[in-house]
Scaffold this active site. Structure first.
Site, PDB file in Angstrom:
ATOM      1  N   ARG A  88      36.068  41.054  35.161  1.00 62.38           N
ATOM      2  CA  ARG A  88      36.151  39.762  34.455  1.00 62.38           C
ATOM      3  C   ARG A  88      34.842  39.411  33.728  1.00 62.38           C
ATOM      4  O   ARG A  88      34.425  38.259  33.681  1.00 62.38           O
ATOM      5  CB  ARG A  88      36.474  38.620  35.429  1.00 62.38           C
ATOM      6  N   CYS A  99      43.985  32.380  37.368  1.00 65.57           N
ATOM      7  CA  CYS A  99      43.183  32.183  38.584  1.00 65.57           C
ATOM      8  C   CYS A  99      41.922  31.397  38.238  1.00 65.57           C
ATOM      9  O   CYS A  99      41.248  31.682  37.248  1.00 65.57           O
ATOM     10  CB  CYS A  99      42.800  33.522  39.191  1.00 65.57           C
TER      11      CYS A  99
HETATM   12  P1  FAD Z   1      39.969  32.333  25.724  1.00 60.61           P
HETATM   13  O1  FAD Z   1      40.403  31.711  27.004  1.00 60.61           O
HETATM   14  O2  FAD Z   1      40.290  31.618  24.478  1.00 60.61           O
HETATM   15  O3  FAD Z   1      38.411  32.616  25.790  1.00 60.61           O
HETATM   16  C1  FAD Z   1      37.836  33.246  26.918  1.00 60.61           C
HETATM   17  C2  FAD Z   1      36.446  33.726  26.559  1.00 60.61           C
HETATM   18  O4  FAD Z   1      36.533  34.735  25.561  1.00 60.61           O
HETATM   19  C3  FAD Z   1      35.565  32.612  25.955  1.00 60.61           C
HETATM   20  O5  FAD Z   1      34.255  32.787  26.421  1.00 60.61           O
HETATM   21  C4  FAD Z   1      35.648  32.879  24.469  1.00 60.61           C
HETATM   22  O6  FAD Z   1      34.520  32.413  23.765  1.00 60.61           O
HETATM   23  C5  FAD Z   1      35.719  34.402  24.445  1.00 60.61           C
HETATM   24  N1  FAD Z   1      36.369  34.891  23.230  1.00 60.61           N
HETATM   25  C6  FAD Z   1      37.667  34.732  22.869  1.00 60.61           C
HETATM   26  N2  FAD Z   1      37.883  35.310  21.679  1.00 60.61           N
HETATM   27  C7  FAD Z   1      36.701  35.829  21.265  1.00 60.61           C
HETATM   28  C8  FAD Z   1      36.270  36.518  20.090  1.00 60.61           C
HETATM   29  N3  FAD Z   1      37.111  36.838  19.100  1.00 60.61           N
HETATM   30  N4  FAD Z   1      34.971  36.869  20.012  1.00 60.61           N
HETATM   31  C9  FAD Z   1      34.106  36.565  20.993  1.00 60.61           C
HETATM   32  N5  FAD Z   1      34.448  35.930  22.130  1.00 60.61           N
HETATM   33  C10 FAD Z   1      35.734  35.563  22.256  1.00 60.61           C
HETATM   34  N6  FAD Z   1      43.234  37.037  33.436  1.00 60.61           N
HETATM   35  C11 FAD Z   1      43.128  38.274  33.984  1.00 60.61           C
HETATM   36  O7  FAD Z   1      42.084  38.921  33.808  1.00 60.61           O
HETATM   37  N7  FAD Z   1      44.123  38.819  34.721  1.00 60.61           N
HETATM   38  C12 FAD Z   1      45.295  38.177  34.920  1.00 60.61           C
HETATM   39  O8  FAD Z   1      46.171  38.710  35.591  1.00 60.61           O
HETATM   40  C13 FAD Z   1      45.470  36.880  34.326  1.00 60.61           C
HETATM   41  N8  FAD Z   1      46.621  36.202  34.492  1.00 60.61           N
HETATM   42  C14 FAD Z   1      46.764  34.989  33.884  1.00 60.61           C
HETATM   43  C15 FAD Z   1      47.981  34.320  34.008  1.00 60.61           C
HETATM   44  C16 FAD Z   1      48.148  33.079  33.403  1.00 60.61           C
HETATM   45  C17 FAD Z   1      49.475  32.349  33.546  1.00 60.61           C
HETATM   46  C18 FAD Z   1      47.096  32.489  32.641  1.00 60.61           C
HETATM   47  C19 FAD Z   1      47.280  31.152  31.961  1.00 60.61           C
HETATM   48  C20 FAD Z   1      45.891  33.150  32.524  1.00 60.61           C
HETATM   49  C21 FAD Z   1      45.702  34.400  33.141  1.00 60.61           C
HETATM   50  N9  FAD Z   1      44.509  35.092  33.048  1.00 60.61           N
HETATM   51  C22 FAD Z   1      44.389  36.337  33.584  1.00 60.61           C
HETATM   52  C23 FAD Z   1      43.337  34.470  32.383  1.00 60.61           C
HETATM   53  C24 FAD Z   1      43.218  34.758  30.874  1.00 60.61           C
HETATM   54  O9  FAD Z   1      44.481  35.074  30.301  1.00 60.61           O
HETATM   55  C25 FAD Z   1      42.226  35.879  30.597  1.00 60.61           C
HETATM   56  O10 FAD Z   1      40.935  35.553  31.038  1.00 60.61           O
HETATM   57  C26 FAD Z   1      42.138  36.235  29.101  1.00 60.61           C
HETATM   58  O11 FAD Z   1      41.320  37.354  28.931  1.00 60.61           O
HETATM   59  C27 FAD Z   1      41.596  35.086  28.237  1.00 60.61           C
HETATM   60  O12 FAD Z   1      41.862  35.444  26.884  1.00 60.61           O
HETATM   61  P2  FAD Z   1      42.025  34.344  25.751  1.00 60.61           P
HETATM   62  O13 FAD Z   1      42.363  35.050  24.500  1.00 60.61           O
HETATM   63  O14 FAD Z   1      42.927  33.275  26.199  1.00 60.61           O
HETATM   64  O15 FAD Z   1      40.531  33.829  25.661  1.00 60.61           O
HETATM   65  N1  EPU Z   2      47.341  35.241  49.043  1.00 61.28           N
HETATM   66  C1  EPU Z   2      47.589  34.281  49.969  1.00 61.28           C
HETATM   67  N2  EPU Z   2      47.886  33.010  49.538  1.00 61.28           N
HETATM   68  C2  EPU Z   2      47.938  32.693  48.230  1.00 61.28           C
HETATM   69  C3  EPU Z   2      47.661  33.680  47.272  1.00 61.28           C
HETATM   70  C4  EPU Z   2      47.370  34.965  47.709  1.00 61.28           C
HETATM   71  O1  EPU Z   2      47.530  34.535  51.170  1.00 61.28           O
HETATM   72  O2  EPU Z   2      48.202  31.523  47.920  1.00 61.28           O
HETATM   73  C5  EPU Z   2      47.078  36.614  49.502  1.00 61.28           C
HETATM   74  C6  EPU Z   2      48.237  37.550  49.137  1.00 61.28           C
HETATM   75  O3  EPU Z   2      49.241  37.506  50.126  1.00 61.28           O
HETATM   76  C7  EPU Z   2      47.548  38.895  49.060  1.00 61.28           C
HETATM   77  C8  EPU Z   2      46.132  38.541  48.575  1.00 61.28           C
HETATM   78  O4  EPU Z   2      45.947  37.154  48.828  1.00 61.28           O
HETATM   79  O5  EPU Z   2      47.436  39.474  50.333  1.00 61.28           O
HETATM   80  C9  EPU Z   2      45.927  38.849  47.097  1.00 61.28           C
HETATM   81  O6  EPU Z   2      46.838  38.065  46.329  1.00 61.28           O
HETATM   82  P1  EPU Z   2      47.436  38.562  44.950  1.00 61.28           P
HETATM   83  O7  EPU Z   2      48.049  39.926  45.128  1.00 61.28           O
HETATM   84  O8  EPU Z   2      48.253  37.486  44.382  1.00 61.28           O
HETATM   85  O9  EPU Z   2      46.167  38.858  44.049  1.00 61.28           O
HETATM   86  P2  EPU Z   2      44.926  37.940  43.697  1.00 61.28           P
HETATM   87  O10 EPU Z   2      43.710  38.644  44.195  1.00 61.28           O
HETATM   88  O11 EPU Z   2      45.119  36.554  44.140  1.00 61.28           O
HETATM   89  C10 EPU Z   2      44.447  39.078  41.411  1.00 61.28           C
HETATM   90  C11 EPU Z   2      43.854  38.556  40.128  1.00 61.28           C
HETATM   91  C12 EPU Z   2      44.959  38.039  39.218  1.00 61.28           C
HETATM   92  C13 EPU Z   2      45.964  39.137  38.947  1.00 61.28           C
HETATM   93  C14 EPU Z   2      46.539  39.586  40.294  1.00 61.28           C
HETATM   94  C15 EPU Z   2      47.545  40.697  40.147  1.00 61.28           C
HETATM   95  C16 EPU Z   2      41.633  37.614  40.417  1.00 61.28           C
HETATM   96  C17 EPU Z   2      40.844  36.389  40.644  1.00 61.28           C
HETATM   97  N3  EPU Z   2      42.959  37.464  40.401  1.00 61.28           N
HETATM   98  O12 EPU Z   2      44.984  37.969  42.100  1.00 61.28           O
HETATM   99  O13 EPU Z   2      44.325  37.662  37.976  1.00 61.28           O
HETATM  100  O14 EPU Z   2      47.001  38.672  38.120  1.00 61.28           O
HETATM  101  O15 EPU Z   2      45.452  40.057  41.130  1.00 61.28           O
HETATM  102  O16 EPU Z   2      46.906  41.899  39.932  1.00 61.28           O
HETATM  103  O17 EPU Z   2      41.081  38.690  40.241  1.00 61.28           O
HETATM  104  C18 EPU Z   2      43.315  35.884  36.756  1.00 61.28           C
HETATM  105  O18 EPU Z   2      42.270  36.548  36.787  1.00 61.28           O
HETATM  106  O19 EPU Z   2      43.412  34.802  36.128  1.00 61.28           O
HETATM  107  C19 EPU Z   2      44.483  36.399  37.471  1.00 61.28           C
HETATM  108  C20 EPU Z   2      45.612  35.714  37.562  1.00 61.28           C
END
Ligand code: FAD
Ligand code: EPU
Length: 280
Positions: free
Chosen positions: A161, A208
């Protein structure tokens, strides 16, 4: 809205409209469709906005201009069967993932379900337990101090991240390398990624809230502390996944911020906020 001679479109907008958490005050938003407009927009200090899916913007908004890449940097329509592709940073990741699957190209399965655009995914090194965007990223094109530069992915020091972009850089395009496969095999590789998302809320959020501490999960820790359902105003720790803070409708950034602090206070392990905070 005004259109500058460079082509940049400028308007003051509430960032709540441009972020998935739906909170945040106003900013001057510069939308740019080509390098000339981007150069104009980045001639003063700015914040780059992607899909706004990892942002907490203060209720007061931000003083800096916010630069958003428009359709001129969205290349999802031209994504074909080439394994080595340059794509604009405004290309939405979900469409890219689908198109890669349909073309039988492997490499993006792990980022299934991340609602980012490519630039934001690279800036955050978005990923899941199955992999990260850095797995397929070869090279980036950046606008820095008015000049377009290319850097190899290795120069960004991509980690969990986190990416190190040069200061004041706007990501314009990126080169990804995918691997030939079949739509069926790619779909099969996506199944566990999809399954891992089953427990995540569909409600309004920014994903997250906290990074996972080494060797543990923030969600597990917050859940174990009994904090699901903890609420400040309309900001609530999700009942479905404790590392998601959801906006029940009228949450303010102040509500969300207070809830983040309360969660950090009540969990014994230090938790680092994953979101980028603007205007604090
Ligand atoms: P923004 O939120 O708009 O910006 C994030 C950062 O990137 C800021 O610092 C911004 O300045 C920079 N940035 C954006 N565009 C540019 C550019 N063109 N040039 C320079 N800097 C730039 N993240 C995960 O890693 N794994 C997940 O599984 C995950 N699941 C998600 C699920 C949901 C429902 C939601 C709402 C979010 C989730 N996220 C997850 C978080 C998010 O989607 C990621 O962090 C994603 O990379 C953010 O991208 P964005 O385009 O929305 O960037
Ligand atoms: N868990 C709980 N309670 C909860 C949530 C999770 O006990 O409310 C336990 C689950 O049972 C599991 C463990 O925590 O044993 C891990 O949970 P999960 O598999 O949901 O993964 P996570 O670590 O919570 C990460 C990333 C997510 C990504 C998922 C799937 C981070 C901070 N989060 O979640 O990324 O989608 O794995 O790969 O790294 C994000 O970064 O925004 C994000 C959503």
């Amino acid at each position: 809205m005004t259109t500058r001679p460079s082509g940049a479109c400028v308007a003051v907008r509430p960032l709540a409209q441009l972020t998935t958490l739906r909170v945040g005050g106003p900013a001057e938003v510069w939308e740019v469709d080509d390098v000339t407009a981007a150069r104009d927009a980045t001639s003063e200090p700015f914040l780059a906005l992607g899909a706004g899916s990892n942002l907490l913007v203060s209720d007061a908004g931000v003083d800096q201009r916010v630069v958003k890449l428009g359709r001129g940097f969205d290349d999802v329509r031209t994504f074909g069967s080439d394994t080595d592709v340059w794509l604009g940073a405004a290309t939405p990741l979900p469409g890219l993932v689908r198109r890669a699957r349909d073309a039988g190209l492997s490499g993006l399965e792990a980022v299934l379900g991340i609602p980012a655009v490519l630039g934001g995914a690279i800036a955050m090194n978005a990923g899941t337990r199955h992999g990260e965007i850095s797995d397929v990223l070869q090279e980036v094109e950046l606008l820095v101090d008015g000049s377009v530069e290319r850097l190899p992915a290795s120069a960004l020091d991509l980690q969990y991240r986190r990416a190190h972009l040069p200061s004041g850089a706007l990501l314009l395009r990126a080169r990804l390398t995918l691997t030939p496969s079949t739509p069926e095999r790619v779909a099969a590789a996506m199944a566990p990624v999809d399954a891992a998302r089953a427990g995540q809320p569909k409600a309004t959020s920014a994903g997250c809230a906290f990074k996972n501490p080494e060797g543990d999960s923030a969600g597990r820790l917050i859940d174990a502390a009994g904090l699901k359902g903890l609420r400040v105003g309309d900001a609530m720790v999700s009942h479905e996944h404790a590392n998601f803070i959801v906006n029940l409708g009228q949450a303010t950034a102040a509500d969300v911020d207070a809830l983040l602090a309360e969660v950090q206070r009540r969990v014994s392990v230090p938790l680092e906020v994953e979101w980028r905070r603007w205007g604090y």
